[in-house]
Design a protein around this motif. Structure first.
Motif, PDB file in Angstrom:
ATOM      1  N   LYS A   1       0.547  -1.043  -0.061  1.00 52.92           N
ATOM      2  CA  LYS A   1      -0.045  -0.261  -0.322  1.00 52.92           C
ATOM      3  C   LYS A   1       1.171   1.554   0.225  1.00 52.92           C
ATOM      4  N   PHE A   2       1.604   1.331   0.856  1.00 51.07           N
ATOM      5  CA  PHE A   2       2.967   2.158   0.887  1.00 51.07           C
ATOM      6  C   PHE A   2       3.541   2.811  -0.762  1.00 51.07           C
ATOM      7  N   MET A   3       3.508   1.474  -1.329  1.00 51.97           N
ATOM      8  CA  MET A   3       4.492   1.962  -2.731  1.00 51.97           C
ATOM      9  C   MET A   3       3.096   1.975  -3.376  1.00 51.97           C
ATOM     10  N   LEU A   4       2.362   2.260  -3.678  1.00 48.09           N
ATOM     11  CA  LEU A   4       1.234   2.513  -5.416  1.00 48.09           C
ATOM     12  C   LEU A   4       0.939   3.848  -5.350  1.00 48.09           C
ATOM     13  N   PRO A   5       1.977   4.522  -4.637  1.00 41.94           N
ATOM     14  CA  PRO A   5       1.912   6.624  -4.980  1.00 41.94           C
ATOM     15  C   PRO A   5       3.006   6.347  -6.507  1.00 41.94           C
ATOM     16  N   LEU A   6       4.181   5.335  -6.036  1.00 42.38           N
ATOM     17  CA  LEU A   6       4.823   5.140  -6.618  1.00 42.38           C
ATOM     18  C   LEU A   6       4.598   4.243  -7.997  1.00 42.38           C
ATOM     19  N   ILE A   7       4.061   3.052  -7.571  1.00 45.39           N
ATOM     20  CA  ILE A   7       3.712   2.579  -8.654  1.00 45.39           C
ATOM     21  C   ILE A   7       2.884   2.714 -10.175  1.00 45.39           C
ATOM     22  N   TRP A   8       1.647   4.451  -9.480  1.00 42.97           N
ATOM     23  CA  TRP A   8       1.001   4.433 -10.531  1.00 42.97           C
ATOM     24  C   TRP A   8       2.049   5.849 -11.108  1.00 42.97           C
ATOM     25  N   LEU A   9       3.056   6.808 -10.401  1.00 40.81           N
ATOM     26  CA  LEU A   9       4.053   6.939 -11.347  1.00 40.81           C
ATOM     27  C   LEU A   9       4.972   6.621 -11.933  1.00 40.81           C
ATOM     28  N   ALA A  10       4.639   5.402 -11.783  1.00 37.82           N
ATOM     29  CA  ALA A  10       6.091   4.706 -13.280  1.00 37.82           C
ATOM     30  C   ALA A  10       4.684   4.179 -14.464  1.00 37.82           C
ATOM     31  N   ARG A  11       3.635   3.764 -14.104  1.00 41.40           N
ATOM     32  CA  ARG A  11       2.663   3.733 -15.302  1.00 41.40           C
ATOM     33  C   ARG A  11       2.130   4.467 -16.227  1.00 41.40           C
ATOM     34  N   GLN A  12       2.955   5.608 -15.275  1.00 39.78           N
ATOM     35  CA  GLN A  12       2.362   7.483 -15.835  1.00 39.78           C
ATOM     36  C   GLN A  12       3.561   7.083 -17.732  1.00 39.78           C
ATOM     37  N   PRO A  13       1.916   7.122 -19.165  1.00 40.80           N
ATOM     38  CA  PRO A  13       2.987   7.428 -20.089  1.00 40.80           C
ATOM     39  C   PRO A  13       4.216   7.706 -20.222  1.00 40.80           C
ATOM     40  N   ARG A  14       4.322   9.202 -20.330  1.00 38.59           N
ATOM     41  CA  ARG A  14       5.739   9.464 -20.124  1.00 38.59           C
ATOM     42  C   ARG A  14       7.126   8.639 -19.679  1.00 38.59           C
ATOM     43  N   VAL A  15       7.147   9.134 -17.329  1.00 44.15           N
ATOM     44  CA  VAL A  15       7.554   8.280 -17.152  1.00 44.15           C
ATOM     45  C   VAL A  15       7.671   6.582 -17.461  1.00 44.15           C
ATOM     46  N   GLU A  16       6.777   6.034 -17.836  1.00 41.21           N
ATOM     47  CA  GLU A  16       6.895   4.814 -18.245  1.00 41.21           C
ATOM     48  C   GLU A  16       7.227   4.708 -19.578  1.00 41.21           C
ATOM     49  N   ARG A  17       8.199   5.476 -21.026  1.00 38.31           N
ATOM     50  CA  ARG A  17       8.389   5.753 -22.197  1.00 38.31           C
ATOM     51  C   ARG A  17       9.875   5.989 -21.147  1.00 38.31           C
ATOM     52  N   ARG A  18      10.328   6.235 -20.483  1.00 32.84           N
ATOM     53  CA  ARG A  18      11.392   6.501 -20.333  1.00 32.84           C
ATOM     54  C   ARG A  18      11.694   5.752 -19.564  1.00 32.84           C
ATOM     55  N   MET A  19      11.139   4.657 -18.563  1.00 34.16           N
ATOM     56  CA  MET A  19      11.950   3.862 -17.773  1.00 34.16           C
ATOM     57  C   MET A  19      12.069   2.397 -19.133  1.00 34.16           C
ATOM     58  N   MET A  20      11.047   2.677 -20.061  1.00 33.11           N
ATOM     59  CA  MET A  20      11.810   1.553 -20.560  1.00 33.11           C
ATOM     60  C   MET A  20      12.911   1.690 -21.569  1.00 33.11           C
ATOM     61  N   ARG A  21      13.236   2.793 -22.066  1.00 33.32           N
ATOM     62  CA  ARG A  21      14.401   3.263 -23.140  1.00 33.32           C
ATOM     63  C   ARG A  21      15.301   2.903 -22.307  1.00 33.32           C
ATOM     64  N   VAL A  22      15.524   2.851 -21.494  1.00 31.05           N
ATOM     65  CA  VAL A  22      16.531   3.470 -20.465  1.00 31.05           C
ATOM     66  C   VAL A  22      16.939   1.928 -19.541  1.00 31.05           C
ATOM     67  N   MET A  23      15.596   0.931 -19.917  1.00 35.06           N
ATOM     68  CA  MET A  23      16.322  -0.323 -19.396  1.00 35.06           C
ATOM     69  C   MET A  23      16.468  -1.362 -20.891  1.00 35.06           C
ATOM     70  N   TRP A  24      15.511  -0.857 -21.878  1.00 38.73           N
ATOM     71  CA  TRP A  24      15.369  -1.692 -23.053  1.00 38.73           C
ATOM     72  C   TRP A  24      16.263  -1.358 -24.094  1.00 38.73           C
ATOM     73  N   GLY A  25      16.943   0.204 -24.714  1.00 37.79           N
ATOM     74  CA  GLY A  25      17.059   1.177 -25.612  1.00 37.79           C
ATOM     75  C   GLY A  25      16.321   1.545 -26.432  1.00 37.79           C
ATOM     76  N   PRO A  26      16.700   2.402 -27.411  1.00 35.08           N
ATOM     77  CA  PRO A  26      15.248   3.454 -28.148  1.00 35.08           C
ATOM     78  C   PRO A  26      13.956   3.077 -28.221  1.00 35.08           C
ATOM     79  N   ASP A  27      15.050   1.744 -28.909  1.00 33.78           N
ATOM     80  CA  ASP A  27      13.703   1.139 -30.143  1.00 33.78           C
ATOM     81  C   ASP A  27      12.476  -0.022 -29.626  1.00 33.78           C
ATOM     82  N   ALA A  28      13.052  -0.029 -27.428  1.00 31.49           N
ATOM     83  CA  ALA A  28      11.711  -1.106 -27.252  1.00 31.49           C
ATOM     84  C   ALA A  28      10.394  -0.259 -26.924  1.00 31.49           C
TER      85      ALA A  28
END
Length: 82
Positions: free
Chosen positions: A27-54
């Motif tokens: 329950k404490f992590m829910l705000p962080l999970i919500w933030l990570a699922r926002q499109p802008r943040v999610e795209r950034r995380m995907m690009r950092v973890m798996w590269g630009p084509d991800a």
């Protein structure tokens, strides 16, 4: 472990105190999970973890999935029979 059912936590060997702690930490992590699922943040995380084509690859897969669920997806077998 906090996201799983109480019975699953109990059968996994967690004590009642540890089970409550796992549930509270989830329950404490829910705000962080919500933030990570926002499109802008999610795209950034995907690009950092798996590269630009991800980003393109995953968005394309999501679009294909939506089309398949709606029955709009044309497959090679469908095209051959037309």
């Amino acid at each position: 472990m906090g996201a799983v059912a109480e019975k699953t936590r109990r059968h996994s060997g967690l004590t009642s105190g540890t089970s409550r702690l796992a549930k509270a930490s989830t329950k404490f992590m829910l705000p962080l999970i919500w933030l990570a699922r926002q499109p802008r943040v999610e795209r950034r995380m995907m690009r950092v973890m798996w590269g630009p084509d991800a980003v393109k690859l995953i968005e394309s897969a999501r679009e294909l999935h939506c089309q398949a669920k709606e029955g709009r997806l044309t497959t090679a077998s469908n095209q051959a029979s037309v």
